[in-house]
Design a protein around this motif. Sequence first.
Motif, PDB file in Angstrom:
ATOM      1  N   VAL A  19       0.839  -1.200   0.000  1.00  9.05           N
ATOM      2  CA  VAL A  19       0.000   0.000   0.000  1.00  9.05           C
ATOM      3  C   VAL A  19       0.876   1.253   0.000  1.00  9.05           C
ATOM      4  O   VAL A  19       0.622   2.221  -0.729  1.00  9.05           O
ATOM      5  CB  VAL A  19      -0.931   0.000   1.234  1.00  9.05           C
ATOM      6  CG1 VAL A  19      -1.555   1.373   1.440  1.00  9.05           C
ATOM      7  CG2 VAL A  19      -2.025  -1.049   1.075  1.00  9.05           C
ATOM      8  N   ALA A  20       1.952   1.226   0.807  1.00  6.56           N
ATOM      9  CA  ALA A  20       2.823   2.399   0.943  1.00  6.56           C
ATOM     10  C   ALA A  20       3.556   2.732  -0.354  1.00  6.56           C
ATOM     11  O   ALA A  20       3.946   3.887  -0.557  1.00  6.56           O
ATOM     12  CB  ALA A  20       3.834   2.166   2.064  1.00  6.56           C
ATOM     13  N   LEU A  21       3.740   1.746  -1.238  1.00  6.96           N
ATOM     14  CA  LEU A  21       4.435   2.004  -2.498  1.00  6.96           C
ATOM     15  C   LEU A  21       3.712   3.052  -3.341  1.00  6.96           C
ATOM     16  O   LEU A  21       4.331   3.745  -4.145  1.00  6.96           O
ATOM     17  CB  LEU A  21       4.569   0.703  -3.303  1.00  6.96           C
ATOM     18  CG  LEU A  21       5.531  -0.357  -2.752  1.00  6.96           C
ATOM     19  CD1 LEU A  21       5.488  -1.607  -3.632  1.00  6.96           C
ATOM     20  CD2 LEU A  21       6.950   0.183  -2.656  1.00  6.96           C
ATOM     21  N   GLU A  22       2.395   3.149  -3.154  1.00  2.55           N
ATOM     22  CA  GLU A  22       1.617   4.094  -3.944  1.00  2.55           C
ATOM     23  C   GLU A  22       1.359   5.402  -3.216  1.00  2.55           C
ATOM     24  O   GLU A  22       0.659   6.278  -3.712  1.00  2.55           O
ATOM     25  CB  GLU A  22       0.283   3.457  -4.352  1.00  2.55           C
ATOM     26  CG  GLU A  22       0.449   2.223  -5.231  1.00  2.55           C
ATOM     27  CD  GLU A  22      -0.873   1.689  -5.734  1.00  2.55           C
ATOM     28  OE1 GLU A  22      -1.704   2.503  -6.168  1.00  2.55           O
ATOM     29  OE2 GLU A  22      -1.068   0.467  -5.686  1.00  2.55           O
ATOM     30  N   LEU A  23       1.908   5.539  -2.006  1.00  2.00           N
ATOM     31  CA  LEU A  23       1.717   6.762  -1.230  1.00  2.00           C
ATOM     32  C   LEU A  23       2.944   7.664  -1.326  1.00  2.00           C
ATOM     33  O   LEU A  23       4.041   7.210  -1.632  1.00  2.00           O
ATOM     34  CB  LEU A  23       1.449   6.424   0.239  1.00  2.00           C
ATOM     35  CG  LEU A  23       0.142   5.698   0.547  1.00  2.00           C
ATOM     36  CD1 LEU A  23       0.080   5.352   2.029  1.00  2.00           C
ATOM     37  CD2 LEU A  23      -1.054   6.540   0.149  1.00  2.00           C
ATOM     38  N   ARG A  24       2.741   8.929  -1.047  1.00  2.00           N
ATOM     39  CA  ARG A  24       3.821   9.897  -0.986  1.00  2.00           C
ATOM     40  C   ARG A  24       3.667  10.713   0.304  1.00  2.00           C
ATOM     41  O   ARG A  24       2.569  10.817   0.855  1.00  2.00           O
ATOM     42  CB  ARG A  24       3.784  10.833  -2.204  1.00  2.00           C
ATOM     43  CG  ARG A  24       3.960  10.113  -3.537  1.00  2.00           C
ATOM     44  CD  ARG A  24       5.352   9.510  -3.671  1.00  2.00           C
ATOM     45  NE  ARG A  24       5.530   8.789  -4.932  1.00  2.00           N
ATOM     46  CZ  ARG A  24       5.322   7.492  -5.086  1.00  2.00           C
ATOM     47  NH1 ARG A  24       4.911   6.761  -4.047  1.00  2.00           N
ATOM     48  NH2 ARG A  24       5.520   6.898  -6.244  1.00  2.00           N
ATOM     49  N   LEU A  25       4.757  11.305   0.747  1.00  2.00           N
ATOM     50  CA  LEU A  25       4.697  12.110   1.978  1.00  2.00           C
ATOM     51  C   LEU A  25       3.695  13.249   1.854  1.00  2.00           C
ATOM     52  O   LEU A  25       3.087  13.663   2.846  1.00  2.00           O
ATOM     53  CB  LEU A  25       6.083  12.660   2.315  1.00  2.00           C
ATOM     54  CG  LEU A  25       7.104  11.630   2.827  1.00  2.00           C
ATOM     55  CD1 LEU A  25       8.458  12.302   3.032  1.00  2.00           C
ATOM     56  CD2 LEU A  25       6.619  10.988   4.118  1.00  2.00           C
ATOM     57  N   ASP A  26       3.501  13.745   0.642  1.00  2.00           N
ATOM     58  CA  ASP A  26       2.529  14.819   0.429  1.00  2.00           C
ATOM     59  C   ASP A  26       1.119  14.383   0.800  1.00  2.00           C
ATOM     60  O   ASP A  26       0.299  15.206   1.213  1.00  2.00           O
ATOM     61  CB  ASP A  26       2.554  15.277  -1.036  1.00  2.00           C
ATOM     62  CG  ASP A  26       3.781  16.128  -1.346  1.00  2.00           C
ATOM     63  OD1 ASP A  26       4.417  16.615  -0.381  1.00  2.00           O
ATOM     64  OD2 ASP A  26       4.098  16.311  -2.539  1.00  2.00           O
ATOM     65  N   ASP A  27       0.817  13.089   0.638  1.00  2.00           N
ATOM     66  CA  ASP A  27      -0.500  12.580   1.020  1.00  2.00           C
ATOM     67  C   ASP A  27      -0.737  12.788   2.512  1.00  2.00           C
ATOM     68  O   ASP A  27      -1.830  13.169   2.937  1.00  2.00           O
ATOM     69  CB  ASP A  27      -0.621  11.087   0.673  1.00  2.00           C
ATOM     70  CG  ASP A  27      -0.522  10.834  -0.823  1.00  2.00           C
ATOM     71  OD1 ASP A  27      -1.035  11.675  -1.591  1.00  2.00           O
ATOM     72  OD2 ASP A  27       0.051   9.812  -1.218  1.00  2.00           O
ATOM     73  N   PHE A  28       0.298  12.528   3.314  1.00  2.00           N
ATOM     74  CA  PHE A  28       0.171  12.695   4.761  1.00  2.00           C
ATOM     75  C   PHE A  28       0.188  14.171   5.154  1.00  2.00           C
ATOM     76  O   PHE A  28      -0.461  14.560   6.124  1.00  2.00           O
ATOM     77  CB  PHE A  28       1.300  11.941   5.478  1.00  2.00           C
ATOM     78  CG  PHE A  28       1.176  10.442   5.364  1.00  2.00           C
ATOM     79  CD1 PHE A  28       0.344   9.738   6.223  1.00  2.00           C
ATOM     80  CD2 PHE A  28       1.858   9.750   4.384  1.00  2.00           C
ATOM     81  CE1 PHE A  28       0.222   8.366   6.114  1.00  2.00           C
ATOM     82  CE2 PHE A  28       1.744   8.373   4.264  1.00  2.00           C
ATOM     83  CZ  PHE A  28       0.921   7.679   5.133  1.00  2.00           C
ATOM     84  N   ARG A  29       0.915  14.979   4.388  1.00  2.00           N
ATOM     85  CA  ARG A  29       0.905  16.422   4.671  1.00  2.00           C
ATOM     86  C   ARG A  29      -0.486  17.000   4.460  1.00  2.00           C
ATOM     87  O   ARG A  29      -0.941  17.849   5.227  1.00  2.00           O
ATOM     88  CB  ARG A  29       1.919  17.127   3.762  1.00  2.00           C
ATOM     89  CG  ARG A  29       3.375  16.818   4.086  1.00  2.00           C
ATOM     90  CD  ARG A  29       4.316  17.773   3.383  1.00  2.00           C
ATOM     91  NE  ARG A  29       5.718  17.396   3.589  1.00  2.00           N
ATOM     92  CZ  ARG A  29       6.453  16.753   2.684  1.00  2.00           C
ATOM     93  NH1 ARG A  29       5.930  16.441   1.510  1.00  2.00           N
ATOM     94  NH2 ARG A  29       7.713  16.441   2.938  1.00  2.00           N
TER      95      ARG A  29
END
Length: 297
Positions: A19-29
């Motif tokens: 799942v994390a492979l498709e996420l970016r830090l900007d998503d959490f920001r």
Amino acid sequence: MTTQQIILSLVLATMVFSVALELRLDDFRRVAQTPRAVICGLIPQFILLPVGTWLATLALDLPPNVEAAMILVAACPGGSLSNVITHFGRGNTALSVSVSAVAALMALVLTPFNFSWMVASNPVTASWLRTLSIDASEIWISLLLLLAIPMALGLAFGHRLPLLTARIQKPLANFSLMALLAFIVVGLIKERQLLTLGLLSTLLIVIVHNASGLFFGWATSKAMGVSVRDRRAVMIEGGMQNSGLALGIIAVQFNSDLGMVTIASLWGIWHIVSGLACAYFWRWQDGRARKGEPQHA
């Protein structure tokens, strides 16, 4: 921890990594910039489902151990599996992860608190009152090994090795789905003695109870006006309780009472079924939307 639990934990960690492979830090920001969505995800877990369950146990004439188990499950937070289901259903995965992390920490205080007042204020379950001793180390280890570490590794892998990530992302996602289905099969095999005609009424209770969690998530997100992707995450967080934590509490503090074990075990199987059903429905909705067909949010 049994060999089966270790294997399932490794599979779950792999799913979180994929799942994390498709996420970016900007998503959490973006999630951090809109804390209202996180609050929206916590309300069904710690207020609406517990209170709704308590009111249901007051209205229904169920055995004390069944009512106590319903209250206990409702008092537990969501688990890491909700992040995978949210991702598969194309919800806001970063929001789901954020809600899961905050809920796990809040559960150290709110799970014992909610269980205690609900059981004590119900005449049928008052004799079942226990001072719950939540093992903080168990929640911290679970949060670290099954969520934080694989999530961080997936984010770093996707950032530093984008070409390799693009190659393995789909195969690993497919494996994750197969592993999720394996959860159901393993659960059914392990708990096959519970799946008898005589327990259909108990299964119905679990189905309605779980559906109420999903409904509370939907209603809260609609009332707070969050986006469709956020709504999907909140629904799954509201309907997927950490039944594994509930089973651990039942084993240690309620001597593995059969009625309580049955409720928590059936929850553990059914919430995967209902979560996948929601995810497939949302993917079907998205497919219709891409084809220009009308859809309902």
